[in-house]
Design an enzyme around this catalytic site. Structure first.
Site, PDB file in Angstrom:
ATOM      1  CE  LYS A  59      26.755  57.311  73.241  1.00  0.00           C
ATOM      2  NZ  LYS A  59      26.525  58.452  74.140  1.00  0.00           N
ATOM      3  CD  GLN A 103      23.698  60.761  74.308  1.00  0.00           C
ATOM      4  OE1 GLN A 103      24.149  59.667  74.637  1.00  0.00           O
ATOM      5  NE2 GLN A 103      24.399  61.647  73.646  1.00  0.00           N
ATOM      6  CG  ASP A 126      28.557  58.883  79.891  1.00  0.00           C
ATOM      7  OD1 ASP A 126      29.252  58.745  78.873  1.00  0.00           O
ATOM      8  OD2 ASP A 126      27.331  59.103  79.877  1.00  0.00           O
TER       9      ASP A 126
HETATM   10  N1  GUN Z   1      26.456  63.870  74.942  1.00  0.00           N
HETATM   11  C1  GUN Z   1      27.519  64.102  74.143  1.00  0.00           C
HETATM   12  N2  GUN Z   1      28.532  63.266  74.437  1.00  0.00           N
HETATM   13  C2  GUN Z   1      28.096  62.470  75.443  1.00  0.00           C
HETATM   14  C3  GUN Z   1      28.679  61.401  76.172  1.00  0.00           C
HETATM   15  O1  GUN Z   1      29.845  61.005  75.956  1.00  0.00           O
HETATM   16  N3  GUN Z   1      27.900  60.835  77.115  1.00  0.00           N
HETATM   17  C4  GUN Z   1      26.639  61.266  77.381  1.00  0.00           C
HETATM   18  N4  GUN Z   1      25.957  60.667  78.349  1.00  0.00           N
HETATM   19  N5  GUN Z   1      26.060  62.259  76.735  1.00  0.00           N
HETATM   20  C5  GUN Z   1      26.788  62.855  75.759  1.00  0.00           C
END
Ligand code: GUN
Length: 300
Positions: A59, A103, A126
């Site tokens: 990311k 995350q 998100d």
């Molecule tokens: N963990 C797995 N997928 C995601 C996501 O799309 N966003 C976040 N913040 N954590 C995750």
């Protein structure tokens, strides 16, 4: 990877389609730059979960490639909930930070929902804050969670509109299954699907899955979807990214999806690979959400 054995089987290429979306994002970044705005995304990682580290790195790297400022916050596993809430308060108040991503999963001593609730809904790229999940259910304009948005975009750009189709989603998580159902059931030309959600307690799961025109696997179990669950000519989207031990592999593991790809392949009209399917789409949609956040905040 072995290619589909039927000439007509489509491999839905998330790598290629996400690259197109990222090109579109680059144009948006330039437009923002012309107005003196540098979009910024804060990515917060707590602890040492190896898969999370890989996702977070990816990311951050994508941000830098596009010219989005990336604010990295790597915190130790024993960070307290109060400390994390304090950081989120600072990020909410920082005008250089347009998007905040924490995350998941978080260590068990931290309440994920309390953390997500503390992120400003305007910076919630998100789409996990209750204001955004509520708006999604109501069909209002909002930040849509990145993996569900990526699945929708991948289907549409691959020529498989969900409109009028029976979509069966296997998995009911807050990150994928539930928001994806809310998204695809919307009254919209890009959605308009009939949606069924199955999960670990569903009776007759193979029978229900076989009714799917579009089958989406998001259950987090390697090779869970077997040919008896797939109708001939179905479109299959595999959201799973599972590490399975493989002593023959340099890393000691390999990535497999929730779908038994090779076994299911002869039956399907189209399928996503793992890796290279939904994964890159998630990141592309995160970039899109971040640019949207920056755009909206610049007019606030
Ligand atoms: N963990 C797995 N997928 C995601 C996501 O799309 N966003 C976040 N913040 N954590 C995750």
């Amino acid at each position: 990877m072995e290619l589909p054995n039927s000439e007509k089987t489509v491999l839905m290429d998330g790598k290629k389609i996400s690259a197109q979306i990222l090109e579109e994002c680059e144009t948006s970044v330039k437009k923002l730059a012309d107005r003196g705005i540098i979009p910024g995304l804060a990515v917060v990682l707590v602890g040492e979960n190896p898969a999370s580290k890989v996702y977070v790195r990816s990311k951050r790297q994508t941000c830098e490639k596009l010219g989005i400022r990336s604010f990295a916050h790597d915190l130790p596993a024993d960070t307290t909930e109060e400390q994390l809430l304090e950081l989120i308060g600072q990020l909410n108040a920082d005008p250089h930070v347009h998007g905040i991503l924490v995350q998941m999963p978080l260590p068990p001593h931290i309440s994920e929902q309390r953390i997500l609730n503390a992120i400003s809904p305007d910076k919630d790229v998100d789409g996990f804050h209750p204001v955004n999940t509520g708006k999604l259910l109501n069909g209002e304009d909002c930040f849509v969670p990145c993996t569900p948005a990526g699945c929708q975009e991948l289907l549409i750009r691959s020529g498989f509109s969900p409109r009028g189709k029976h979509v069966v989603i296997v998995g009911r998580s807050n990150i994928v299954g539930k928001p994806l159902a809310a998204l695809l059931v919307q009254k919209s030309p890009c959605a308009d699907a009939t949606v069924t959600i199955c999960h670990s307690r569903t009776r007759n799961l193979p029978e229900i899955a076989r009714q799917a025109d579009i089958l989406i696997a998001a259950i987090g179990v390697p090779n869970f979807i077997t040919p008896d669950m797939v109708r001939d000519g179905a479109v299959v989207v595999d959201v799973g990214i599972n590490r399975v031990p493989d002593p023959g592999h340099p890393k000691g593991y390999r990535l497999v999806g929730d779908v038994d790809f090779q076994a299911v392949l002869p039956k399907v009209a189209a399928i996503t690979p793992v890796p290279g399917g939904v994964g890159p789409m998630t990141i592309a949609m995160l970039m899109k959400n971040t640019l949207r956040a920056a755009e909206k905040q610049s007019h606030a």
